[in-house]
Write an enzyme that holds these catalytic residues in place. Structure first.
Site, short mmCIF file in Angstrom:
data_model
loop_
_atom_site.label_atom_id
_atom_site.label_comp_id
_atom_site.label_asym_id
_atom_site.label_seq_id
_atom_site.Cartn_x
_atom_site.Cartn_y
_atom_site.Cartn_z
N HIS A 189 50.51 57.34 50.75
CA HIS A 189 50.09 58.00 49.50
C HIS A 189 49.24 59.24 49.81
O HIS A 189 49.43 60.31 49.22
CB HIS A 189 49.23 57.07 48.64
CG HIS A 189 49.93 55.86 48.10
ND1 HIS A 189 49.45 54.59 48.27
CD2 HIS A 189 51.07 55.72 47.37
CE1 HIS A 189 50.24 53.72 47.67
NE2 HIS A 189 51.25 54.38 47.12
N LYS B 262 49.15 42.73 34.97
CA LYS B 262 49.20 42.57 36.42
C LYS B 262 47.77 42.49 36.97
O LYS B 262 46.99 43.43 36.82
CB LYS B 262 49.92 43.80 37.01
CG LYS B 262 50.72 43.49 38.25
CD LYS B 262 51.63 44.68 38.56
CE LYS B 262 51.70 44.98 40.04
NZ LYS B 262 52.47 46.18 40.34
N ARG C 212 60.50 57.25 49.99
CA ARG C 212 60.38 56.68 51.33
C ARG C 212 61.75 56.47 51.97
O ARG C 212 61.99 56.79 53.10
CB ARG C 212 59.64 55.34 51.28
CG ARG C 212 58.17 55.51 50.98
CD ARG C 212 57.53 54.19 50.64
NE ARG C 212 58.17 53.63 49.47
CZ ARG C 212 57.95 52.41 49.02
NH1 ARG C 212 57.14 51.61 49.65
NH2 ARG C 212 58.56 51.99 47.92
N SER D 71 51.96 48.97 49.48
CA SER D 71 50.63 48.37 49.26
C SER D 71 50.71 46.85 49.44
O SER D 71 49.80 46.25 50.01
CB SER D 71 50.13 48.72 47.86
OG SER D 71 50.03 50.12 47.74
N1 COA Z 1 53.61 55.67 51.00
C1 COA Z 1 53.35 54.37 51.05
N2 COA Z 1 53.65 53.52 50.05
C2 COA Z 1 54.23 54.03 48.96
C3 COA Z 1 54.53 55.39 48.85
C4 COA Z 1 54.19 56.25 49.94
N3 COA Z 1 54.43 57.55 49.92
N4 COA Z 1 55.12 55.60 47.66
C5 COA Z 1 55.18 54.42 47.05
N5 COA Z 1 54.64 53.47 47.84
C6 COA Z 1 54.55 52.03 47.56
C7 COA Z 1 53.45 51.67 46.62
O1 COA Z 1 52.28 51.33 47.34
C8 COA Z 1 54.02 50.48 45.89
O2 COA Z 1 53.82 49.31 46.66
P1 COA Z 1 53.69 47.89 45.94
O3 COA Z 1 54.91 47.71 45.08
O4 COA Z 1 53.64 46.99 47.08
O5 COA Z 1 52.42 47.94 45.14
C9 COA Z 1 55.50 50.72 45.86
O6 COA Z 1 55.73 51.65 46.89
C10 COA Z 1 55.98 51.26 44.57
O7 COA Z 1 55.26 52.45 44.30
P2 COA Z 1 55.47 53.22 42.95
O8 COA Z 1 56.91 53.42 42.69
O9 COA Z 1 54.58 54.40 42.97
O10 COA Z 1 55.03 52.13 41.92
P3 COA Z 1 53.72 52.00 41.23
O11 COA Z 1 53.66 50.68 40.58
O12 COA Z 1 52.61 52.31 42.17
O13 COA Z 1 53.83 53.17 40.12
C11 COA Z 1 54.66 54.14 38.01
C12 COA Z 1 54.96 53.29 39.25
C13 COA Z 1 53.20 54.17 37.71
C14 COA Z 1 55.05 55.58 38.27
C15 COA Z 1 55.47 53.59 36.84
O14 COA Z 1 55.37 52.19 36.83
C16 COA Z 1 54.98 54.12 35.51
O15 COA Z 1 55.24 55.23 35.16
N6 COA Z 1 54.25 53.26 34.74
C17 COA Z 1 53.72 53.59 33.43
C18 COA Z 1 54.58 52.97 32.31
C19 COA Z 1 55.79 53.83 32.01
O16 COA Z 1 55.70 54.97 31.65
N7 COA Z 1 56.98 53.22 32.15
C20 COA Z 1 58.22 53.89 31.92
C21 COA Z 1 58.68 54.61 33.14
S1 COA Z 1 60.20 55.45 32.88
#
Ligand code: COA
Length: 162
Positions: free
Chosen positions: A18, A42, A91, A130
């Site tokens: 990140h 969550k 990724r 994560s």
């Molecule tokens: N390096 C390391 N890890 C990474 C990474 C990177 N560059 N990018 C992503 N990850 C990991 C994250 O740590 C996360 O791990 P986990 O699932 O073990 O916690 C996983 O990959 C998924 O990351 P991400 O896709 O960023 O998910 P998130 O839950 O952190 O965030 C949101 C997703 C916030 C963008 C999305 O859920 C959202 O928009 N939520 C708001 C509600 C909404 O609008 N919903 C409709 C969407 S269309």
């Protein structure tokens, strides 16, 4: 006009993957917001306040980065704050399918011309998440080099509390 961009996620905890995205994107935009998504359904490892503090600490060296939180739709938060771009890290090919769906749904929901911008994750970090960090650390494995030192300390403190 100031170019503002957003990077949203759970950051439970923030990893070097990140942080790498944040450092690279912060060089492109005038103002870069890292926002923690509050998901009431969550229960996180770290509370939202702990995550805010941790993300602020590990991004303190980046003067144009601000840290915030939001609940509800990402698109609503984007529309309220006028971000020109939402940055996402890719990724592996497996991220792509999910990301394109989210990007296209969000594009319908943005009231302005916000773009989703994808940065390729540094290959050094392309395998981490994560959840994996939490699992390995809680079972006594080393996560050195995969998360900032401060996060390692915070995970240790948390595991001791439990
Ligand atoms: N390096 C390391 N890890 C990474 C990474 C990177 N560059 N990018 C992503 N990850 C990991 C994250 O740590 C996360 O791990 P986990 O699932 O073990 O916690 C996983 O990959 C998924 O990351 P991400 O896709 O960023 O998910 P998130 O839950 O952190 O965030 C949101 C997703 C916030 C963008 C999305 O859920 C959202 O928009 N939520 C708001 C509600 C909404 O609008 N919903 C409709 C969407 S269309």
């Amino acid at each position: 006009m100031e170019r503002k961009a957003l990077y949203a996620g759970s950051f439970d905890p923030i990893t070097n993957g990140h942080l790498n995205i944040i450092e690279r994107a912060a060089r492109i935009y005038d103002s870069f917001t890292v926002a923690i998504v509050v998901n009431p359904n969550k229960k996180g490892f770290f509370s939202i306040d702990e995550r805010l503090e941790i993300v602020r600490n590990v991004t303190a060296h980046l003067p144009n980065v601000r840290v915030d939180k939001f609940s509800g739709l990402l698109a609503d938060y984007v529309n309220e704050n006028g971000f020109a771009a939402v940055v996402r890290g890719l990724r592996a090919t497996t991220d792509f399918e999910n990301e394109i769906q989210m990007a296209q749904m969000n594009a319908r929901l943005y009231s302005g011309d916000t773009e989703t911008i994808f940065l390729m994750t540094d290959p050094k970090y392309s395998f981490i998440s994560s959840s994996m960090i939490k699992e390995v650390a809680s079972l006594g494995g080393s996560v050195d080099g995969l998360v900032p030192e401060y996060v390692i300390k915070k995970i240790k403190d948390k595991l001791q509390e439990e």
